[in-house]
Design an enzyme around this catalytic site. Structure first.
Site, short mmCIF file in Angstrom:
data_model
loop_
_atom_site.label_atom_id
_atom_site.label_comp_id
_atom_site.label_asym_id
_atom_site.label_seq_id
_atom_site.Cartn_x
_atom_site.Cartn_y
_atom_site.Cartn_z
N ARG A 227 -41.68 -17.95 -19.17
CA ARG A 227 -42.80 -16.97 -18.74
C ARG A 227 -43.94 -17.15 -18.41
O ARG A 227 -43.78 -16.80 -19.47
CB ARG A 227 -42.00 -16.69 -17.79
CG ARG A 227 -40.72 -16.99 -16.11
CD ARG A 227 -41.03 -17.52 -15.54
NE ARG A 227 -39.72 -17.67 -14.41
CZ ARG A 227 -39.38 -19.15 -14.22
NH1 ARG A 227 -39.54 -19.86 -15.26
NH2 ARG A 227 -38.56 -19.33 -13.49
N HIS A 275 -45.25 -27.09 -16.21
CA HIS A 275 -43.31 -27.08 -15.86
C HIS A 275 -42.93 -27.10 -15.27
O HIS A 275 -41.87 -28.01 -14.63
CB HIS A 275 -43.97 -25.98 -14.49
CG HIS A 275 -42.96 -24.42 -14.50
ND1 HIS A 275 -42.64 -23.27 -13.69
CD2 HIS A 275 -41.85 -24.86 -15.06
CE1 HIS A 275 -41.60 -21.80 -14.02
NE2 HIS A 275 -41.24 -22.91 -14.97
N1 NAP Z 1 -40.76 -24.25 -18.14
C1 NAP Z 1 -38.98 -23.92 -16.92
O1 NAP Z 1 -38.62 -25.25 -16.74
C2 NAP Z 1 -37.96 -23.14 -17.64
C3 NAP Z 1 -36.65 -23.64 -17.03
C4 NAP Z 1 -35.47 -22.31 -17.08
C5 NAP Z 1 -35.38 -21.84 -17.14
N2 NAP Z 1 -36.70 -21.10 -18.03
C6 NAP Z 1 -37.18 -20.00 -18.45
O2 NAP Z 1 -36.52 -19.15 -19.28
C7 NAP Z 1 -35.72 -17.84 -19.21
C8 NAP Z 1 -34.83 -17.51 -20.36
O3 NAP Z 1 -33.29 -18.66 -19.97
P1 NAP Z 1 -32.45 -18.37 -20.86
O4 NAP Z 1 -31.37 -19.40 -19.62
O5 NAP Z 1 -32.06 -18.72 -21.69
O6 NAP Z 1 -31.95 -16.92 -20.14
P2 NAP Z 1 -30.82 -16.22 -20.38
O7 NAP Z 1 -29.58 -16.85 -20.56
O8 NAP Z 1 -30.60 -15.14 -19.91
O9 NAP Z 1 -31.32 -15.89 -22.21
C9 NAP Z 1 -32.32 -14.89 -22.39
C10 NAP Z 1 -32.36 -14.36 -23.81
O10 NAP Z 1 -33.34 -13.60 -23.54
C11 NAP Z 1 -33.66 -12.37 -24.68
N3 NAP Z 1 -34.19 -11.09 -23.75
C12 NAP Z 1 -34.32 -10.82 -22.71
N4 NAP Z 1 -35.15 -9.71 -23.02
C13 NAP Z 1 -35.49 -9.50 -24.01
C14 NAP Z 1 -36.40 -8.57 -24.57
N5 NAP Z 1 -36.76 -7.02 -24.10
N6 NAP Z 1 -36.73 -8.70 -25.80
C15 NAP Z 1 -36.17 -9.57 -26.76
N7 NAP Z 1 -35.08 -10.85 -26.52
C16 NAP Z 1 -35.03 -10.10 -25.22
C17 NAP Z 1 -32.56 -11.85 -23.99
O11 NAP Z 1 -31.54 -11.65 -25.32
P3 NAP Z 1 -30.25 -11.00 -26.23
O12 NAP Z 1 -29.80 -12.04 -26.04
O13 NAP Z 1 -29.93 -9.56 -26.05
O14 NAP Z 1 -30.11 -10.11 -24.12
C18 NAP Z 1 -31.32 -13.65 -24.65
O15 NAP Z 1 -31.36 -13.75 -25.66
C19 NAP Z 1 -35.21 -18.10 -18.12
O16 NAP Z 1 -35.79 -16.10 -17.05
C20 NAP Z 1 -36.93 -18.29 -17.24
O17 NAP Z 1 -37.69 -17.73 -17.25
C21 NAP Z 1 -38.34 -22.01 -17.91
#
Ligand code: NAP
Length: 311
Positions: A227, A275
């Site tokens: 993000r 994006h």
């Molecule tokens: N550009 C695009 O097209 C696109 C597409 C899809 C998603 N996204 C973005 O990518 C993000 C991640 O997706 P995901 O599916 O991988 O999410 P996810 O499975 O919920 O994983 C989030 C990761 O971030 C870590 N995290 C969260 N808060 C943190 C903090 N304060 N400090 C350190 N690590 C932290 C979490 O740690 P823990 O493992 O310890 O919980 C987890 O490893 C989404 O939320 C979205 O905003 C972008």
């Protein structure tokens, strides 16, 4: 119990397209779109890509908001969404692979001196430079969840030295895992490429600030597909001018679409994509149909978000 679809942003799949696929998955269910919503008090589940801020006020019996993707920050923080309304997301493999490929595209471009050769070509300059060695290259992945975990595994398979960073301790084969705020500066300082794929939460907003940018390895590359609010963009432009980091590639920015007068457009060390790093849902809509069934049956939902934690 009706499911209302309101994708909420242009340039992607439309409401009718989603409704058609969902109706095929769950032919007996009541699937509606905002074009013909019927009695809105019958709607228990809302499926959105971007939540219309006014819509929750019109749905008095809403129980579940299903995100048609991953990032849920605007939903969990929505002031008009009562606490009892649950939130689910999707965890499809197709966009996780696409985002990992997006990171890989720009990592390999830098490893193979792609920008340099494009410049040299404009001057008919045939000057070979050694490519960087994969096995001696350190890549940091910030966020080790669904997408970050996929990315870290792929980079490890290709022979990179991979470091991962998350909120809580993790263990991934082939990946040196770090966690917590205090561990971040040292991780940034050792890596040649940093791949950020974090959710937007109060803790991650502005996380990559002047201090963290200064902690990065000189000449390294910062890539963000999570993000846009992760990075202080004004500080990033100054940091790029100083060469630490040396390059940035952003698929997400703090204001989307990026305004035409933004200085991000023209910085020579910065590459933008609009994006698009994760696009296709694969067969993930079957999980939306399954969540409608589970909601009706009172069963546990797939991929439920912790609203208090924010992701
Ligand atoms: N550009 C695009 O097209 C696109 C597409 C899809 C998603 N996204 C973005 O990518 C993000 C991640 O997706 P995901 O599916 O991988 O999410 P996810 O499975 O919920 O994983 C989030 C990761 O971030 C870590 N995290 C969260 N808060 C943190 C903090 N304060 N400090 C350190 N690590 C932290 C979490 O740690 P823990 O493992 O310890 O919980 C987890 O490893 C989404 O939320 C979205 O905003 C972008």
């Amino acid at each position: 119990m009706a499911l209302l679809i309101n994708v909420g942003h242009d340039g992607w799949m439309g409401d009718d397209e989603i409704a058609k696929i969902l109706s095929a998955h769950t032919p007996t269910s009541d699937v509606r779109t905002l074009a013909d919503p019927g009695d809105l008090s019958e709607v228990s589940m809302l499926a959105v890509s971007r939540l219309d801020p006014d819509l929750p006020h019109r749905l008095p019996n809403l129980q579940l908001v299903q995100k048609l993707g991953a990032g849920v920050e605007t939903i969990v923080r929505h002031p008009a969404l009562p606490d009892h309304v649950r939130v689910t997301r999707l965890k499809p493999e197709a966009p996780a692979r696409e985002i990992a490929e997006w990171f890989l595209t720009y990592i390999l471009n830098a490893q193979r001196q792609g920008d340099r050769y494009r410049r040299q070509q404009t001057q008919a300059d045939w000057s070979p430079v050694a490519p960087l060695i994969t096995t001696q290259t350190q890549v940091g992945v910030l966020g080790l969840g669904h997408i970050g975990g996929y990315t870290a595994r792929l980079l490890d398979q290709l022979g990179f030295q991979v470091h991962g960073w998350s909120r809580s301790p993790k263990s991934l084969p082939g990946v040196t895992c770090h966690h917590g705020y205090d561990a971040l500066p040292a991780l940034l300082g050792r890596c040649d490429h940093i791949c950020a794929i974090l959710p937007s939460t109060p803790e991650t907003e502005g996380l990559i600030d002047a201090r963290m940018l200064a902690a990065m390895k000189p000449g390294s590359q910062l890539l963000n597909a999570g993000r846009g609010d992760l990075i202080d963009e004004a500080e990033l432009l100054q940091a790029l001018d100083r060469g630490t980091p040396g390059l940035a590639v952003l698929d997400v920015v703090s204001q989307e679409p990026l305004p035409a007068n933004s200085p991000l457009w023209s910085h020579p060390k910065l590459t933008l994509t609009p994006h698009v790093s994760g696009w296709h849902l694969g067969d993930a809509l079957k999980d939306v149909a399954e969540n409608l069934r589970r909601l009706s049956a009172g069963e546990d939902l797939l991929h439920e978000v912790d609203r208090a934690r924010g992701y």
